[in-house]
Scaffold this motif. Structure first.
Motif, mmCIF file in Angstrom:
data_model
loop_
_atom_site.group_PDB
_atom_site.id
_atom_site.type_symbol
_atom_site.label_atom_id
_atom_site.label_comp_id
_atom_site.label_asym_id
_atom_site.label_seq_id
_atom_site.Cartn_x
_atom_site.Cartn_y
_atom_site.Cartn_z
ATOM 1 N N LEU A 7 0.837 -1.198 0.000
ATOM 2 C CA LEU A 7 0.000 0.000 0.000
ATOM 3 C C LEU A 7 0.875 1.251 0.000
ATOM 4 O O LEU A 7 1.936 1.270 0.612
ATOM 5 C CB LEU A 7 -0.905 0.018 1.238
ATOM 6 C CG LEU A 7 -1.995 -1.041 1.317
ATOM 7 C CD1 LEU A 7 -2.688 -0.968 2.679
ATOM 8 C CD2 LEU A 7 -2.993 -0.867 0.201
ATOM 9 N N PHE A 14 -7.687 4.550 2.625
ATOM 10 C CA PHE A 14 -8.530 4.005 1.562
ATOM 11 C C PHE A 14 -9.986 3.952 1.998
ATOM 12 O O PHE A 14 -10.889 4.258 1.224
ATOM 13 C CB PHE A 14 -8.027 2.614 1.151
ATOM 14 C CG PHE A 14 -6.670 2.636 0.528
ATOM 15 C CD1 PHE A 14 -6.526 2.835 -0.836
ATOM 16 C CD2 PHE A 14 -5.536 2.487 1.299
ATOM 17 C CE1 PHE A 14 -5.272 2.880 -1.422
ATOM 18 C CE2 PHE A 14 -4.270 2.528 0.725
ATOM 19 C CZ PHE A 14 -4.143 2.731 -0.632
ATOM 20 N N GLY A 68 -4.876 -2.408 -1.998
ATOM 21 C CA GLY A 68 -5.694 -1.194 -2.036
ATOM 22 C C GLY A 68 -7.016 -1.436 -2.742
ATOM 23 O O GLY A 68 -8.066 -0.960 -2.296
#
Length: 159
Positions: A7, A14, A68
């Motif tokens: 990430l 997110f 993600g």
């Protein structure tokens, strides 16, 4: 291989981005009116594609990792489930999210200002009457623009 899952920001970024974009798009779709949602035309398809592209970077923050993507997809599906859950149990929230049916005509009188405000064309109105085997609007008890953008017609009960 590790970069596929790495990430670029903490996981909660997110989730926060997903919630913010979800709310933004929901509000914009609500403001666009019932007909924009109910009558999906080729122009609407282009809008949906471009809208998805426009919010992409805002939702993923430039992150291209699989992790993600999983977090974002899970967040959006979770939000969608939560909204459905709350709307099924809370009438006020349901009215806010989904809106209410709007009367377009009653007892043969067409409300032209309402048609314009709701972006319903005369042709769409007439088509809805024809679909319900009504030749004259006077034969309709009520004509409604439903939450989903469809026009429903209740026939006059003649005795």
């Amino acid at each position: 291989m590790n970069e596929l899952f790495q990430l670029s920001a903490p996981w909660w970024h997110f989730v926060l981005r997903g919630v913010a974009i979800y709310i933004l798009v929901m509000v914009l779709m609500r403001l666009s009116g019932k007909r924009a949602v109910g009558q999906f035309t080729p122009f609407d398809l282009v809008l949906v594609i471009l809208l998805g592209n426009a919010v992409q970077n805002g939702i993923n923050g430039g992150d291209n990792s699989l992790t993600g993507a999983v977090i974002m997809a899970s967040t959006l599906i979770g939000l969608n489930y939560a909204v459905a859950f709350v709307t099924s149990r809370n009438r006020t929230f349901e009215k806010f999210v989904e809106g209410e049916p709007v009367v377009l005509a009653r007892h043969g009188k067409v409300f032209r200002k309402v048609l314009r405000r709701e972006l319903v064309s005369e042709d769409d109105f007439d088509k809805a009457l024809r679909k319900n085997n009504i030749e004259d609007v006077a034969d309709a008890e009520v004509v409604l623009l439903e939450n989903n953008g469809e026009i429903s017609v209740v026939k006059q009960h003649k005795e």
